[in-house]
Design a protein around this motif. Structure first.
Motif, PDB file in Angstrom:
ATOM      1  N   GLY A 144       0.829  -1.198   0.000  1.00 12.87           N
ATOM      2  CA  GLY A 144       0.000   0.000   0.000  1.00 12.87           C
ATOM      3  C   GLY A 144       0.866   1.252   0.000  1.00 12.87           C
ATOM      4  N   ILE A 145       0.381   2.285  -0.680  1.00 13.10           N
ATOM      5  CA  ILE A 145       1.134   3.549  -0.782  1.00 13.10           C
ATOM      6  C   ILE A 145       0.427   4.585   0.084  1.00 13.10           C
ATOM      7  N   PRO A 146       1.042   5.024   1.164  1.00 15.52           N
ATOM      8  CA  PRO A 146       0.368   5.944   2.088  1.00 15.52           C
ATOM      9  C   PRO A 146       0.505   7.413   1.684  1.00 15.52           C
ATOM     10  N   SER A 147      -0.416   8.211   2.222  1.00 16.48           N
ATOM     11  CA  SER A 147      -0.322   9.684   2.179  1.00 16.48           C
ATOM     12  C   SER A 147      -0.231  10.242   0.764  1.00 16.48           C
ATOM     13  N   ARG A 148      -0.977   9.643  -0.154  1.00 14.95           N
ATOM     14  CA  ARG A 148      -1.014  10.163  -1.528  1.00 14.95           C
ATOM     15  C   ARG A 148      -2.423  10.630  -1.857  1.00 14.95           C
ATOM     16  N   GLU A 149      -2.513  11.753  -2.565  1.00 13.27           N
ATOM     17  CA  GLU A 149      -3.818  12.273  -2.977  1.00 13.27           C
ATOM     18  C   GLU A 149      -4.323  11.516  -4.205  1.00 13.27           C
ATOM     19  N   VAL A 150      -5.568  11.095  -4.118  1.00 10.63           N
ATOM     20  CA  VAL A 150      -6.216  10.379  -5.210  1.00 10.63           C
ATOM     21  C   VAL A 150      -7.506  11.112  -5.551  1.00 10.63           C
ATOM     22  N   THR A 151      -7.765  11.290  -6.823  1.00  7.61           N
ATOM     23  CA  THR A 151      -8.977  11.986  -7.278  1.00  7.61           C
ATOM     24  C   THR A 151     -10.028  10.964  -7.693  1.00  7.61           C
ATOM     25  N   VAL A 152     -11.230  11.115  -7.145  1.00  9.00           N
ATOM     26  CA  VAL A 152     -12.350  10.229  -7.480  1.00  9.00           C
ATOM     27  C   VAL A 152     -13.446  11.073  -8.120  1.00  9.00           C
ATOM     28  N   LYS A 153     -13.853  10.701  -9.328  1.00 10.10           N
ATOM     29  CA  LYS A 153     -14.947  11.380 -10.020  1.00 10.10           C
ATOM     30  C   LYS A 153     -16.112  10.409 -10.193  1.00 10.10           C
ATOM     31  N   VAL A 154     -17.298  10.853  -9.841  1.00 12.00           N
ATOM     32  CA  VAL A 154     -18.521  10.073 -10.023  1.00 12.00           C
ATOM     33  C   VAL A 154     -19.384  10.839 -11.019  1.00 12.00           C
ATOM     34  N   ILE A 155     -19.568  10.256 -12.208  1.00 12.87           N
ATOM     35  CA  ILE A 155     -20.169  10.967 -13.339  1.00 12.87           C
ATOM     36  C   ILE A 155     -21.520  10.357 -13.688  1.00 12.87           C
ATOM     37  N   ASN A 156     -22.550  11.198 -13.711  1.00 11.77           N
ATOM     38  CA  ASN A 156     -23.867  10.774 -14.189  1.00 11.77           C
ATOM     39  C   ASN A 156     -23.776  10.617 -15.705  1.00 11.77           C
ATOM     40  N   THR A 157     -23.929   9.387 -16.193  1.00  9.25           N
ATOM     41  CA  THR A 157     -23.729   9.141 -17.622  1.00  9.25           C
ATOM     42  C   THR A 157     -24.831   9.736 -18.491  1.00  9.25           C
ATOM     43  N   GLU A 158     -25.979  10.101 -17.872  1.00  5.52           N
ATOM     44  CA  GLU A 158     -27.057  10.701 -18.647  1.00  5.52           C
ATOM     45  C   GLU A 158     -26.867  12.202 -18.798  1.00  5.52           C
ATOM     46  N   THR A 159     -26.503  12.876 -17.707  1.00  3.48           N
ATOM     47  CA  THR A 159     -26.408  14.345 -17.724  1.00  3.48           C
ATOM     48  C   THR A 159     -24.974  14.851 -17.796  1.00  3.48           C
ATOM     49  N   GLY A 160     -24.010  13.998 -17.449  1.00  6.42           N
ATOM     50  CA  GLY A 160     -22.614  14.436 -17.411  1.00  6.42           C
ATOM     51  C   GLY A 160     -22.231  15.127 -16.115  1.00  6.42           C
ATOM     52  N   TYR A 161     -23.211  15.306 -15.221  1.00  3.59           N
ATOM     53  CA  TYR A 161     -22.906  15.967 -13.952  1.00  3.59           C
ATOM     54  C   TYR A 161     -21.872  15.136 -13.193  1.00  3.59           C
ATOM     55  N   THR A 162     -20.850  15.817 -12.686  1.00  9.41           N
ATOM     56  CA  THR A 162     -19.716  15.124 -12.076  1.00  9.41           C
ATOM     57  C   THR A 162     -19.494  15.583 -10.642  1.00  9.41           C
ATOM     58  N   ARG A 163     -19.395  14.628  -9.749  1.00 13.15           N
ATOM     59  CA  ARG A 163     -18.943  14.893  -8.383  1.00 13.15           C
ATOM     60  C   ARG A 163     -17.456  14.551  -8.321  1.00 13.15           C
ATOM     61  N   THR A 164     -16.662  15.448  -7.771  1.00 12.79           N
ATOM     62  CA  THR A 164     -15.215  15.223  -7.694  1.00 12.79           C
ATOM     63  C   THR A 164     -14.764  15.285  -6.243  1.00 12.79           C
ATOM     64  N   TYR A 165     -14.030  14.264  -5.828  1.00 11.93           N
ATOM     65  CA  TYR A 165     -13.520  14.190  -4.461  1.00 11.93           C
ATOM     66  C   TYR A 165     -12.011  13.960  -4.507  1.00 11.93           C
ATOM     67  N   THR A 166     -11.312  14.643  -3.634  1.00  8.76           N
ATOM     68  CA  THR A 166      -9.881  14.393  -3.455  1.00  8.76           C
ATOM     69  C   THR A 166      -9.692  13.755  -2.087  1.00  8.76           C
ATOM     70  N   VAL A 167      -9.199  12.529  -2.083  1.00 12.20           N
ATOM     71  CA  VAL A 167      -9.019  11.785  -0.836  1.00 12.20           C
ATOM     72  C   VAL A 167      -7.542  11.441  -0.676  1.00 12.20           C
ATOM     73  N   VAL A 168      -7.137  11.178   0.552  1.00 12.33           N
ATOM     74  CA  VAL A 168      -5.741  10.850   0.856  1.00 12.33           C
ATOM     75  C   VAL A 168      -5.677   9.422   1.390  1.00 12.33           C
ATOM     76  N   THR A 169      -4.768   8.642   0.868  1.00 12.45           N
ATOM     77  CA  THR A 169      -4.642   7.249   1.305  1.00 12.45           C
ATOM     78  C   THR A 169      -4.091   7.180   2.729  1.00 12.45           C
ATOM     79  N   ASP A 170      -4.515   6.140   3.445  1.00 11.77           N
ATOM     80  CA  ASP A 170      -4.009   5.952   4.803  1.00 11.77           C
ATOM     81  C   ASP A 170      -2.717   5.134   4.773  1.00 11.77           C
TER      82      ASP A 170
END
Length: 300
Positions: A177-203
């Motif tokens: 496992g790689i700790p303390s790295r920022e990872v970007t997670v995007k959740v995209i509505n495939t119908e509208t294209g609306y995107t939620r974007t989260y930046t999380v840090v690994t433990d």
């Protein structure tokens, strides 16, 4: 034959000739050559110097055995390669990318994969760094409340949205496992294209998790997770498709959100209230029953 090397000795010498039983050795600064001459002998002597190339990843590990170095176009395989060469100019070339590892640079700061070196009275030792490949894996879940997890009839099926979160791991080539790295997670509505974007840090274990989000029922979403890489690691990317109501259901993850705590408290209060009401009704019924018995006895 004795040859006096007045200066520094070469790393090695090459001695060839038409002398029978040709042999040579060093005696201090003297190169001693022995053999038998039938008539006229010809002996060729050439100084040799070493080219050595060591390949490491940015974690300090030696590269696997499939890594190679090309010297004047000839490939030599292994994390440490070396050979003896005549004094002249050479071209040393290392791969830019191989099996996910990416060239980072030479230890002395030279940052091209092609390097010209000159053997001129001394050995040449080069050390190469490679960035380590990574992999990100993800899973998605729908979240039940604390109570609906234990009481299935209290579920999310009545609402228009479903609580969902995405989790995963960022690991290196070796499975760590790689700790303390920022990872970007995007959740995209495939119908509208609306995107939620989260930046999380690994433990410490490389684990990552988004906050709980509410996604519309009967809608398809695409999840894109990316790690940009750094001086040590190569970036990684993963994608998956999800429909909220089709996801496996799990209880709230560790670090329960306030909404679940409040729901639990409210449910507890309601349960206590119901229990108190039932007891009160029992007391009333029992009291009425006793009074009825007393009246009947008095009449009798």
């Amino acid at each position: 034959l004795f040859i006096n090397y007045a200066g520094d000795l070469p790393t090695a010498v090459s001695v060839t000739g038409n002398v029978s039983g040709l042999n040579y050795y060093w005696d201090g600064n003297y190169l001693v050559i022995t053999g038998s001459l039938g008539s006229v002998g010809e002996i060729n002597i050439a100084d040799l110097y070493k080219i050595r190339v060591e390949s490491y990843d940015r974690l300090g590990n030696r590269m696997p055995s499939w890594i190679y170095v090309a010297i004047n176009g000839s490939r030599l395989y292994g994390s440490i390669v070396e050979g003896l060469y005549y004094p002249e100019d050479y071209v040393v070339e290392v791969p830019q990318e191989i099996n996910g590892f990416e060239f980072y640079g030479f230890f002395d700061g030279f940052n091209s994969t092609v390097r010209h070196v000159s053997l001129n009275g001394t050995d040449v030792v080069l050390k190469v760094w490679y960035r380590v490949p990574t992999e990100v894996t993800i899973k998605s879940y729908q979240v039940s409340s604390l109570w609906s997890w234990r009481l299935p009839f209290l579920s999310q099926e009545e609402g228009e949205t479903i609580k969902v979160y995405v989790e995963g791991y960022l690991r290196d080539y070796y499975g760590n496992g790689i700790p303390s790295r920022e990872v970007t997670v995007k959740v995209i509505n495939t119908e509208t294209g609306y995107t939620r974007t989260y930046t999380v840090v690994t433990d410490a274990a490389g684990y990552l998790r988004t906050p709980i989000m509410e996604l519309a029922r009967d809608v398809a979403y695409r999840v894109e997770v990316s790690y940009g890489g750094d001086d040590v690691y190569v970036g990684a990317y993963a994608t998956s498709e999800l429909t909220p109501e089709e996801l496996p259901t799990v209880p709230p993850p560790a670090g329960i959100p306030a909404e679940f705590v409040l729901l639990g408290v409210a449910a507890t209060i309601v349960a206590v209230g119901i229990f108190a009401t039932v007891r009160a009704v029992r007391h009333v019924v029992e009291g009425t029953s006793r009074r009825g018995k007393f009246v009947r006895r008095k009449r009798e």
